[in-house]
Design a protein around this motif. Structure first.
Motif, PDB file in Angstrom:
ATOM      1  N   ALA A  12       0.833  -1.204   0.000  1.00 57.68           N
ATOM      2  CA  ALA A  12       0.000   0.000   0.000  1.00 57.68           C
ATOM      3  C   ALA A  12       0.869   1.256   0.000  1.00 57.68           C
ATOM      4  O   ALA A  12       0.546   2.229  -0.687  1.00 57.68           O
ATOM      5  CB  ALA A  12      -0.926   0.007   1.213  1.00 57.68           C
ATOM      6  N   GLY A  13       1.964   1.235   0.726  1.00 56.44           N
ATOM      7  CA  GLY A  13       2.880   2.374   0.740  1.00 56.44           C
ATOM      8  C   GLY A  13       3.500   2.617  -0.627  1.00 56.44           C
ATOM      9  O   GLY A  13       3.616   3.766  -1.075  1.00 56.44           O
ATOM     10  N   ALA A  14       3.884   1.549  -1.306  1.00 57.19           N
ATOM     11  CA  ALA A  14       4.460   1.678  -2.647  1.00 57.19           C
ATOM     12  C   ALA A  14       3.422   2.209  -3.631  1.00 57.19           C
ATOM     13  O   ALA A  14       3.719   3.086  -4.459  1.00 57.19           O
ATOM     14  CB  ALA A  14       4.992   0.328  -3.113  1.00 57.19           C
ATOM     15  N   ALA A  15       2.198   1.695  -3.547  1.00 59.32           N
ATOM     16  CA  ALA A  15       1.123   2.156  -4.431  1.00 59.32           C
ATOM     17  C   ALA A  15       0.785   3.619  -4.166  1.00 59.32           C
ATOM     18  O   ALA A  15       0.546   4.390  -5.099  1.00 59.32           O
ATOM     19  CB  ALA A  15      -0.118   1.285  -4.241  1.00 59.32           C
ATOM     20  N   LEU A  16       0.790   4.005  -2.912  1.00 60.38           N
ATOM     21  CA  LEU A  16       0.500   5.394  -2.550  1.00 60.38           C
ATOM     22  C   LEU A  16       1.574   6.329  -3.106  1.00 60.38           C
ATOM     23  O   LEU A  16       1.267   7.393  -3.641  1.00 60.38           O
ATOM     24  CB  LEU A  16       0.399   5.540  -1.034  1.00 60.38           C
ATOM     25  CG  LEU A  16       0.085   6.924  -0.486  1.00 60.38           C
ATOM     26  CD1 LEU A  16      -1.248   7.426  -1.021  1.00 60.38           C
ATOM     27  CD2 LEU A  16       0.065   6.890   1.039  1.00 60.38           C
ATOM     28  N   ALA A  17       2.824   5.933  -3.009  1.00 65.89           N
ATOM     29  CA  ALA A  17       3.915   6.751  -3.549  1.00 65.89           C
ATOM     30  C   ALA A  17       3.758   6.935  -5.061  1.00 65.89           C
ATOM     31  O   ALA A  17       3.962   8.038  -5.582  1.00 65.89           O
ATOM     32  CB  ALA A  17       5.264   6.111  -3.229  1.00 65.89           C
ATOM     33  N   ALA A  18       3.380   5.873  -5.755  1.00 64.69           N
ATOM     34  CA  ALA A  18       3.182   5.968  -7.203  1.00 64.69           C
ATOM     35  C   ALA A  18       1.981   6.849  -7.539  1.00 64.69           C
ATOM     36  O   ALA A  18       2.028   7.651  -8.472  1.00 64.69           O
ATOM     37  CB  ALA A  18       2.999   4.580  -7.796  1.00 64.69           C
ATOM     38  N   LYS A  19       0.909   6.709  -6.780  1.00 65.90           N
ATOM     39  CA  LYS A  19      -0.300   7.506  -7.034  1.00 65.90           C
ATOM     40  C   LYS A  19      -0.013   8.992  -6.828  1.00 65.90           C
ATOM     41  O   LYS A  19      -0.528   9.839  -7.551  1.00 65.90           O
ATOM     42  CB  LYS A  19      -1.445   7.054  -6.139  1.00 65.90           C
ATOM     43  CG  LYS A  19      -2.781   7.684  -6.504  1.00 65.90           C
ATOM     44  CD  LYS A  19      -3.947   7.053  -5.802  1.00 65.90           C
ATOM     45  CE  LYS A  19      -4.435   5.796  -6.402  1.00 65.90           C
ATOM     46  NZ  LYS A  19      -5.269   5.909  -7.583  1.00 65.90           N
ATOM     47  N   ARG A  20       0.828   9.314  -5.855  1.00 69.72           N
ATOM     48  CA  ARG A  20       1.172  10.712  -5.583  1.00 69.72           C
ATOM     49  C   ARG A  20       2.239  11.256  -6.534  1.00 69.72           C
ATOM     50  O   ARG A  20       2.510  12.449  -6.548  1.00 69.72           O
ATOM     51  CB  ARG A  20       1.676  10.847  -4.154  1.00 69.72           C
ATOM     52  CG  ARG A  20       0.596  10.672  -3.129  1.00 69.72           C
ATOM     53  CD  ARG A  20       1.135  10.825  -1.733  1.00 69.72           C
ATOM     54  NE  ARG A  20       0.054  10.808  -0.758  1.00 69.72           N
ATOM     55  CZ  ARG A  20       0.244  10.709   0.548  1.00 69.72           C
ATOM     56  NH1 ARG A  20       1.461  10.605   1.039  1.00 69.72           N
ATOM     57  NH2 ARG A  20      -0.779  10.693   1.365  1.00 69.72           N
ATOM     58  N   GLY A  21       2.884  10.368  -7.298  1.00 73.79           N
ATOM     59  CA  GLY A  21       3.906  10.791  -8.238  1.00 73.79           C
ATOM     60  C   GLY A  21       5.305  10.802  -7.648  1.00 73.79           C
ATOM     61  O   GLY A  21       6.240  11.278  -8.283  1.00 73.79           O
ATOM     62  N   ASP A  22       5.466  10.266  -6.429  1.00 73.92           N
ATOM     63  CA  ASP A  22       6.782  10.222  -5.794  1.00 73.92           C
ATOM     64  C   ASP A  22       7.629   9.065  -6.298  1.00 73.92           C
ATOM     65  O   ASP A  22       8.848   9.064  -6.116  1.00 73.92           O
ATOM     66  CB  ASP A  22       6.633  10.097  -4.269  1.00 73.92           C
ATOM     67  CG  ASP A  22       5.943  11.308  -3.658  1.00 73.92           C
ATOM     68  OD1 ASP A  22       6.007  12.396  -4.272  1.00 73.92           O
ATOM     69  OD2 ASP A  22       5.349  11.159  -2.579  1.00 73.92           O
ATOM     70  N   ALA A  23       7.005   8.072  -6.906  1.00 74.68           N
ATOM     71  CA  ALA A  23       7.699   6.905  -7.451  1.00 74.68           C
ATOM     72  C   ALA A  23       7.080   6.590  -8.814  1.00 74.68           C
ATOM     73  O   ALA A  23       5.888   6.840  -9.022  1.00 74.68           O
ATOM     74  CB  ALA A  23       7.556   5.713  -6.514  1.00 74.68           C
ATOM     75  N   PRO A  24       7.853   6.031  -9.727  1.00 76.30           N
ATOM     76  CA  PRO A  24       7.297   5.716 -11.049  1.00 76.30           C
ATOM     77  C   PRO A  24       6.339   4.524 -10.980  1.00 76.30           C
ATOM     78  O   PRO A  24       6.587   3.552 -10.257  1.00 76.30           O
ATOM     79  CB  PRO A  24       8.523   5.370 -11.881  1.00 76.30           C
ATOM     80  CG  PRO A  24       9.553   4.951 -10.893  1.00 76.30           C
ATOM     81  CD  PRO A  24       9.276   5.724  -9.639  1.00 76.30           C
ATOM     82  N   GLU A  25       5.240   4.591 -11.719  1.00 71.46           N
ATOM     83  CA  GLU A  25       4.280   3.487 -11.763  1.00 71.46           C
ATOM     84  C   GLU A  25       4.908   2.238 -12.347  1.00 71.46           C
ATOM     85  O   GLU A  25       4.513   1.125 -12.008  1.00 71.46           O
ATOM     86  CB  GLU A  25       3.059   3.873 -12.587  1.00 71.46           C
ATOM     87  CG  GLU A  25       2.142   4.853 -11.900  1.00 71.46           C
ATOM     88  CD  GLU A  25       0.895   5.146 -12.712  1.00 71.46           C
ATOM     89  OE1 GLU A  25       0.378   4.224 -13.373  1.00 71.46           O
ATOM     90  OE2 GLU A  25       0.448   6.299 -12.675  1.00 71.46           O
ATOM     91  N   SER A  26       5.904   2.400 -13.201  1.00 69.61           N
ATOM     92  CA  SER A  26       6.552   1.254 -13.827  1.00 69.61           C
ATOM     93  C   SER A  26       7.329   0.404 -12.822  1.00 69.61           C
ATOM     94  O   SER A  26       7.641  -0.753 -13.093  1.00 69.61           O
ATOM     95  CB  SER A  26       7.496   1.721 -14.938  1.00 69.61           C
ATOM     96  OG  SER A  26       8.492   2.575 -14.398  1.00 69.61           O
TER      97      SER A  26
END
Length: 64
Positions: A12-26
């Motif tokens: 969930a933390g990884a998904a949240l980071a991607a949703k916020r744009g802090d980490a790449p979705e890829s």
């Protein structure tokens, strides 16, 4: 809804980071990828904010 395991909380933390744009979705794989697509930011925040202390590494999926 609190996370049932450490693995769910981390995903969930990884998904949240991607949703916020802090980490790449890829960079997302497996559960975190589907969580990012299917859950709102608020739902992901609730799961990611769950304390890990006392949680199993993985939840027991078997139903009795």
């Amino acid at each position: 809804m609190p996370a049932k395991s450490k693995a769910q909380q981390k995903a969930a933390g990884a998904a949240l980071a991607a949703k916020r744009g802090d980490a790449p979705e890829s960079a997302l794989k497996g559960a975190s990828k589907s969580m990012e697509q299917s859950m709102s930011e608020r739902q992901l925040e609730d799961l990611a904010a769950t304390p890990r202390k006392g949680k199993p590494e993985h939840a027991d999926d078997r139903k009795s």
